[in-house]
Write a protein that holds these residues in place. Structure first.
Motif, short mmCIF file in Angstrom:
data_model
loop_
_atom_site.label_atom_id
_atom_site.label_comp_id
_atom_site.label_asym_id
_atom_site.label_seq_id
_atom_site.Cartn_x
_atom_site.Cartn_y
_atom_site.Cartn_z
N ASP A 235 114.37 98.29 -1.44
CA ASP A 235 114.70 99.69 -1.16
C ASP A 235 116.03 100.10 -1.77
OD1 ASP A 235 116.45 101.30 1.13
OD2 ASP A 235 114.52 102.23 0.70
N GLY A 236 117.02 99.21 -1.67
CA GLY A 236 118.31 99.48 -2.28
C GLY A 236 119.30 100.23 -1.42
N THR A 237 118.91 100.60 -0.19
CA THR A 237 119.81 101.37 0.67
C THR A 237 120.03 100.73 2.04
OG1 THR A 237 118.01 102.73 1.56
CG2 THR A 237 119.09 103.51 -0.45
N GLY A 238 119.51 99.53 2.26
CA GLY A 238 119.66 98.87 3.55
C GLY A 238 118.64 99.30 4.58
N MET A 239 117.65 100.11 4.19
CA MET A 239 116.67 100.64 5.15
C MET A 239 115.52 99.68 5.39
SD MET A 239 117.71 103.72 6.05
CE MET A 239 116.29 104.66 6.54
N CYS A 240 115.06 98.97 4.35
CA CYS A 240 113.83 98.18 4.49
C CYS A 240 114.08 96.79 5.04
CB CYS A 240 113.10 98.09 3.16
SG CYS A 240 113.92 97.06 1.91
N GLY A 241 115.26 96.24 4.81
CA GLY A 241 115.58 94.91 5.31
C GLY A 241 115.03 93.77 4.49
N ALA A 242 114.39 94.08 3.35
CA ALA A 242 113.78 93.02 2.54
C ALA A 242 114.81 92.09 1.91
CB ALA A 242 112.91 93.65 1.45
N CYS A 243 116.03 92.57 1.76
CA CYS A 243 117.05 91.76 1.08
C CYS A 243 118.01 91.09 2.06
CB CYS A 243 117.82 92.60 0.07
SG CYS A 243 118.83 93.90 0.80
N ARG A 244 117.57 90.92 3.33
CA ARG A 244 118.42 90.20 4.29
C ARG A 244 118.64 88.77 3.80
NH1 ARG A 244 114.72 92.27 7.79
NH2 ARG A 244 113.90 90.19 8.26
N VAL A 245 119.86 88.31 3.94
CA VAL A 245 120.20 86.95 3.55
C VAL A 245 121.36 86.48 4.40
CG1 VAL A 245 121.82 87.69 1.75
CG2 VAL A 245 120.67 85.47 1.56
N SER A 246 121.40 85.18 4.65
CA SER A 246 122.50 84.62 5.43
C SER A 246 123.66 84.27 4.51
CB SER A 246 122.03 83.36 6.17
OG SER A 246 121.06 83.68 7.13
N VAL A 247 124.81 84.84 4.80
CA VAL A 247 126.03 84.59 4.02
C VAL A 247 127.11 84.17 5.01
CG1 VAL A 247 127.73 85.55 2.44
CG2 VAL A 247 125.35 86.30 2.30
N ALA A 248 127.59 82.96 4.87
CA ALA A 248 128.58 82.40 5.80
C ALA A 248 128.09 82.48 7.24
CB ALA A 248 129.93 83.11 5.64
N GLY A 249 126.78 82.28 7.43
CA GLY A 249 126.21 82.26 8.77
C GLY A 249 125.93 83.62 9.36
N LYS A 250 126.21 84.69 8.61
CA LYS A 250 125.98 86.04 9.09
C LYS A 250 124.87 86.70 8.26
CE LYS A 250 130.79 86.74 10.54
NZ LYS A 250 132.00 87.59 10.38
N THR A 251 124.13 87.59 8.90
CA THR A 251 123.08 88.31 8.18
C THR A 251 123.69 89.45 7.38
OG1 THR A 251 121.41 87.80 9.86
CG2 THR A 251 120.97 89.67 8.40
N MET A 252 123.43 89.42 6.09
CA MET A 252 123.92 90.46 5.19
C MET A 252 122.74 91.09 4.46
SD MET A 252 127.33 90.48 5.25
CE MET A 252 128.75 89.46 5.66
N PHE A 253 122.99 92.29 3.90
CA PHE A 253 121.99 92.96 3.08
C PHE A 253 122.53 93.00 1.65
CE2 PHE A 253 121.18 94.31 7.33
CZ PHE A 253 119.81 94.50 7.40
N ALA A 254 121.76 92.44 0.73
CA ALA A 254 122.22 92.35 -0.66
C ALA A 254 122.56 93.71 -1.24
CB ALA A 254 121.16 91.66 -1.52
N CYS A 255 121.82 94.75 -0.83
CA CYS A 255 121.99 96.05 -1.47
C CYS A 255 123.25 96.79 -1.02
CB CYS A 255 120.76 96.92 -1.23
SG CYS A 255 120.37 97.21 0.50
N VAL A 256 123.61 96.68 0.27
CA VAL A 256 124.76 97.44 0.75
C VAL A 256 126.00 96.58 0.99
CG1 VAL A 256 123.41 99.32 1.76
CG2 VAL A 256 123.89 97.29 3.13
N ASP A 257 125.81 95.30 1.28
CA ASP A 257 126.94 94.40 1.45
C ASP A 257 127.31 93.70 0.14
OD1 ASP A 257 127.21 94.78 4.28
OD2 ASP A 257 125.41 93.56 4.54
#
Length: 295
Positions: A235-257
């Motif tokens: 999606d590219g805007t953090g709406m769909c959640g498809a790009c969730r990934v764990s970074v340093a043990g926290k859930t991040m979104f590749a598109c907005v974080d």
């Protein structure tokens, strides 16, 4: 509407396009991306900004045909109009926050896998123009998949090419070349160099598995590394959640974080599993469209 100004085929499956987008060209920075739709009922396709020219009012995108939507974009020609081009999105590369005087003399090593050369290019170009020492490794399976070689030579201090089959440059994977450049000059991996090189930062962009092993290699070498997770985005805007990934043990979104993160902190195994979530649907869509990809 966004007019296609130039189109170039780089490989059988990779195309470069300059697209008219004045407002985006004025504000784009290295590390950011766009969302592109070929038509009003088309899928949203995230594409890294490969280059930008404010005077011309245009941005450059490089697209690899990976499915139905990317194929639709690549079938468009000069003079055609893309329905939507939204951006720039995502956070710029971290070095954009540094004063230009601090970049002069810094030593960067970029590792680009395949189409990853496209997002590496604006970063290397920017740093090189600011006086940094910039070395770039481009790796691919064979010589026919190497892209942007001539442009990259003008945007860095040294360019190194490696291919899995040895058809161009050095034979082997990018991590072996990383070790040869950064390793101890007396070790077997450093033979053929005039001495080991030291870098302040490594940036790796390309297939997820390549970035995983580049990160493991950088850690072994004691080299800080940044990776780009743009291949996860949908999606590219953090709406769909498809790009969730764990970074340093926290859930991040590749598109907005991101899309860029500290490689040491990324859970690459989770990221690679996430890339397969929609594989069945992608295969069904490709089959329905009669699209056969031969990589």
């Amino acid at each position: 509407m966004f007019r296609i100004l130039e189109k170039q085929q780089l490989t059988p499956l990779i195309y470069s396009m300059w697209v008219e987008a004045p407002r985006i060209a004025e504000s784009a920075k290295p590390g950011q991306f766009l969302i592109v739709r070929p038509s009003d009922n088309g899928e949203r396709v995230p594409l890294t900004i490969c280059d930008y020219d404010p005077e011309r009012g245009a941005v450059r995108i490089v697209i690899q045909i990976a499915g139905v939507s990317s194929n639709k974009i690549c079938q468009m020609n000069v003079g055609d109009f893309l329905c939507d081009v939204a951006g720039p999105l995502g956070k710029p590369s971290d070095f954009m926050e540094l004063p230009e005087r601090d970049l002069k003399g810094k030593r960067y090593l970029f590792v680009a896998g395949g189409v990853g050369a496209a997002p590496v290019y604006p970063q290397a170009k920017y740093l090189f123009e600011k006086g940094a020492h910039v070395d770039v490794i481009i790796g691919a399976r064979n010589k026919d998949l190497i892209i942007m070689e001539d442009e990259m030579k003008e945007a860095c201090t040294n360019l190194y090419i490696c291919t899995d089959d040895g058809s161009k440059g050095e034979k082997g994977v990018v991590t072996l070349l990383m070790e040869r450049l950064c390793g101890d000059a007396s070790s077997s991996t450093a033979k053929g160099t005039e001495g080991a090189l030291s870098y302040d930062m490594c940036v790796a962009i390309g297939p997820m598995v390549m970035m995983k092993f580049a990160t493991l290699t950088a850690k072994k070498l004691g080299l800080p590394i940044t990776v780009s997770l743009n291949t996860l985005m949908v999606d590219g805007t953090g709406m769909c959640g498809a790009c969730r990934v764990s970074v340093a043990g926290k859930t991040m979104f590749a598109c907005v974080d991101g899309p860029e993160f500290n490689g040491y902190d990324v859970d690459f195994d989770e990221a690679m599993r996430r890339q397969t979530l929609y594989r069945k649907q992608e295969q069904e869509a490709n089959a329905a469209a009669g699209l056969v990809l031969r990589r």
